[in-house]
Design a protein around this motif. Structure first.
Motif, PDB file in Angstrom:
ATOM      1  N   LEU A 235      12.187  -6.871  -5.517  1.00 35.08           N
ATOM      2  CA  LEU A 235      12.118  -6.989  -6.940  1.00 35.08           C
ATOM      3  C   LEU A 235      11.697  -5.475  -7.525  1.00 35.08           C
ATOM      4  O   LEU A 235      12.201  -5.035  -8.435  1.00 35.08           O
ATOM      5  N   TYR A 236      10.526  -5.066  -6.479  1.00 36.89           N
ATOM      6  CA  TYR A 236      10.473  -3.650  -6.875  1.00 36.89           C
ATOM      7  C   TYR A 236      11.619  -2.629  -6.878  1.00 36.89           C
ATOM      8  O   TYR A 236      11.714  -1.809  -7.769  1.00 36.89           O
ATOM      9  N   SER A 237      12.272  -2.758  -5.740  1.00 38.33           N
ATOM     10  CA  SER A 237      13.482  -1.791  -5.745  1.00 38.33           C
ATOM     11  C   SER A 237      14.444  -1.944  -6.619  1.00 38.33           C
ATOM     12  O   SER A 237      15.298  -1.124  -7.150  1.00 38.33           O
ATOM     13  N   VAL A 241       9.641  -3.237 -10.883  1.00 35.13           N
ATOM     14  CA  VAL A 241       8.440  -4.163 -11.547  1.00 35.13           C
ATOM     15  C   VAL A 241       7.561  -4.457 -10.215  1.00 35.13           C
ATOM     16  O   VAL A 241       8.030  -4.657  -9.180  1.00 35.13           O
ATOM     17  N   SER A 242       6.366  -4.388 -10.709  1.00 35.29           N
ATOM     18  CA  SER A 242       5.369  -4.809  -9.538  1.00 35.29           C
ATOM     19  C   SER A 242       4.397  -5.779 -10.550  1.00 35.29           C
ATOM     20  O   SER A 242       4.293  -5.854 -11.631  1.00 35.29           O
ATOM     21  N   PHE A 243       3.767  -6.681  -9.691  1.00 32.05           N
ATOM     22  CA  PHE A 243       3.028  -7.811 -10.301  1.00 32.05           C
ATOM     23  C   PHE A 243       1.453  -7.870 -10.172  1.00 32.05           C
ATOM     24  O   PHE A 243       1.265  -7.725  -8.698  1.00 32.05           O
ATOM     25  N   PRO A 244       0.738  -7.940 -10.562  1.00 31.66           N
ATOM     26  CA  PRO A 244      -0.724  -8.002 -10.230  1.00 31.66           C
ATOM     27  C   PRO A 244      -1.381  -9.135  -9.480  1.00 31.66           C
ATOM     28  O   PRO A 244      -2.424  -9.046  -8.786  1.00 31.66           O
ATOM     29  N   ILE A 285       4.706  -1.765  -0.794  1.00 29.03           N
ATOM     30  CA  ILE A 285       4.265  -2.268  -2.058  1.00 29.03           C
ATOM     31  C   ILE A 285       2.716  -2.204  -2.273  1.00 29.03           C
ATOM     32  O   ILE A 285       1.966  -2.404  -1.196  1.00 29.03           O
ATOM     33  N   LYS A 286       2.384  -2.164  -3.558  1.00 27.94           N
ATOM     34  CA  LYS A 286       0.652  -2.065  -3.891  1.00 27.94           C
ATOM     35  C   LYS A 286       0.253  -3.638  -3.664  1.00 27.94           C
ATOM     36  O   LYS A 286       0.980  -4.464  -4.189  1.00 27.94           O
ATOM     37  N   LYS A 287      -0.746  -3.828  -2.954  1.00 27.14           N
ATOM     38  CA  LYS A 287      -1.063  -4.815  -2.732  1.00 27.14           C
ATOM     39  C   LYS A 287      -1.659  -5.782  -3.779  1.00 27.14           C
ATOM     40  O   LYS A 287      -2.708  -5.208  -4.715  1.00 27.14           O
TER      41      LYS A 287
END
Ligand SMILES: *Cc1c(COP(=O)(O)O)cnc(C)c1O
Length: 434
Positions: A235-237, A241-244, A285-287
């Motif tokens: 999804l990020y690529s 977007v990234s989600f918390p 990805i950021k954890k």
């Protein structure tokens, strides 16, 4: 002597079974039978264990979310509020109960595969923190309702990672065939994420999945997290977007009998945390904050059910039947799933259990049994039987079948007992009849 499985149970100098240090024979005398008894201090201990294990292994933003369907009443939400636990509610009735108990609804997650428009409106009106959206229809309906109510609603999306926890090595797509959520392998998960990103009055805060229940090690969770993190990376690529939040559901197992393994929750959370760190690093990805939703493992072992023995019938050449004053209306789990339990003659807890018997309920129904392979110390009419590890999915699944009133829930803490839910009366049972 029987193994008592969990630290909240004991045996006192009279040979009586205790819970939270209190004599179960005294409790049965004071409150009558059948009765559920729960050790509040044990429940609080489980909450603290999960909170500290999550903070240590998943990071400070992570949190355990208590799954109220395991045991739901106002008192448990007061306890969860005091312990700073988030709450997973699966119905408007659970939301109502939490709210009526003064639970801070911004910490609640609202689940369910078929929330009605009225349910969605009700959840928003209570200020529920996150709605876990299950389907495209729900996403559309929620957007319209949130718009009408003038709010922006935070959501998670329920995703099916395609893991069957009991066969997870063999059948990786086992659970795609599920009434819950959108599957990754079919492309439906990506489609609903893309839609949610373009839906007004909605903020997509992350993804949710749930792989099953009575899981005794971290591997199915690690496999689910692996699939979800790979999906987050995709999804990020594709959408940048990234989600918390990543919520990987409930399901840690509990020991019901000596045949079930012991489980070290802290060690499992630690091993899972290490896997998740490695998976996030690998996929770049950021954890996110990691949430899990333990229900059973927080409350099951805290509870027992006390019954009074009626008849003891020995059928020559066949089985021995010990009948009790409760049964499938207060504990449907044997009838539903052939779940196994440890049963103790509460006044003779220090004796060797050498009497094989079937424990039968009082309903007019041959399947109304609690156990078929019980070994207990010999009992007579009037003796108290305790079924251990009934704190989860007993009271919350109880019915009034045969018009039997539901037993009370007695909470025990610091050597004192109190009524958390009173016993139903016959008037309660008939209260809705015209
Ligand atoms: C049932 C359920 C839980 C709780 O599972 P336990 O086995 O009681 O820990 C958590 N999350 C969801 C979505 C569930 O359906």
């Amino acid at each position: 002597m029987q193994s008592l499985l969990h630290s909240c149970y004991g045996i006192n100098e009279n040979g009586h079974l205790t819970i939270g240090g209190l004599d179960t024979i005294d409790l049965a005398r004071t409150y009558g039978t059948p009765a559920y008894v729960m050790d509040e201090d044990f429940i609080r201990g489980m909450c603290r264990m999960y909170k500290s294990a999550f903070a240590d292994s998943f990071g400070a933003a992570s949190a355990p979310v208590y799954a109220g369907k395991a045991f739901c009443c106002k008192e448990i939400y007061r306890i969860m509020a005091e312990e700073g636990m988030a709450a997973d509610c699966v119905s408007p009735g659970e939301l109502y109960t939490a709210n009526a108990a003064g639970y801070p609804m911004q910490n609640a997650y609202f689940h369910g595969n078929n929330k009605t428009d009225a349910d969605l409106r009700y959840a928003i009106s209570l200020g529920v923190g996150h709605i876990v959206v299950d389907s495209e229809e729900e996403l559309k309906a929620l957007s319209i309702i949130a718009g009408e109510m003038g709010v922006t609603q935070k959501i998670l999306l329920r995703i099916t990672p395609g893991i069957d926890p009991h066969t997870h090595k063999k059948i990786i797509t086992g659970n795609v065939d599920s009434k819950f959520g959108s599957a990754i392998v079919t492309g439906q998960a990506q489609k609903i994420v893309a839609e949610a990103l373009n839906t007004p009055h909605i903020v997509l805060d992350g993804l949710h999945c749930h792989v099953g229940s009575q899981i005794f090690d971290f591997e199915p969770f690690a496999d689910a997290a692996d699939i979800m993190i790979a999906f987050l990376a995709k999804l990020y690529s594709e959408y940048c977007v990234s989600f918390p939040i990543l919520n990987i559901g409930g399901g840690f197992g509990v020991r019901y009998t000596e045949d079930d393994p012991e489980i070290d929750y802290v060690a499992n959370v630690r091993a899972l945390g290490e896997k998740i760190d490695a998976q996030c690093k690998k996929s770049g990805i950021k954890k996110p904050a990691i949430m899990m939703e333990p229900g059973r493992s927080i409350v099951a072992a805290s509870g027992i059910t006390l019954y009074t023995v009626g008849s003891v019938k020995e059928i020559p050449g066949f089985r021995n039947y010990v009948s009790i004053d409760g049964g499938m209306p207060d504990n449907p789990r044997y009838a539903l799933y052939q779940s196994r339990y440890t049963i103790v003659a509460a006044e003779k807890a220090n004796l060797k259990p050498n009497y094989p018997c079937t424990i039968a309920g009082r309903c007019c129904e041959s399947g109304d049994l609690i156990a078929e392979d019980a070994m207990i110390a010999p009992v007579n009419r009037g003796d108290i039987l305790a079924v251990l590890v009934t704190g989860a999915y007993n009271y919350s699944m109880a019915s009034n079948y045969n018009r039997l009133p539901k037993p009370p829930v007695i909470m025990v803490s610091a050597g004192k007992a109190r009524v958390a839910v009173r016993r139903e009366t016959y008037e309660d049972v008939a209260a809705l009849d015209n």
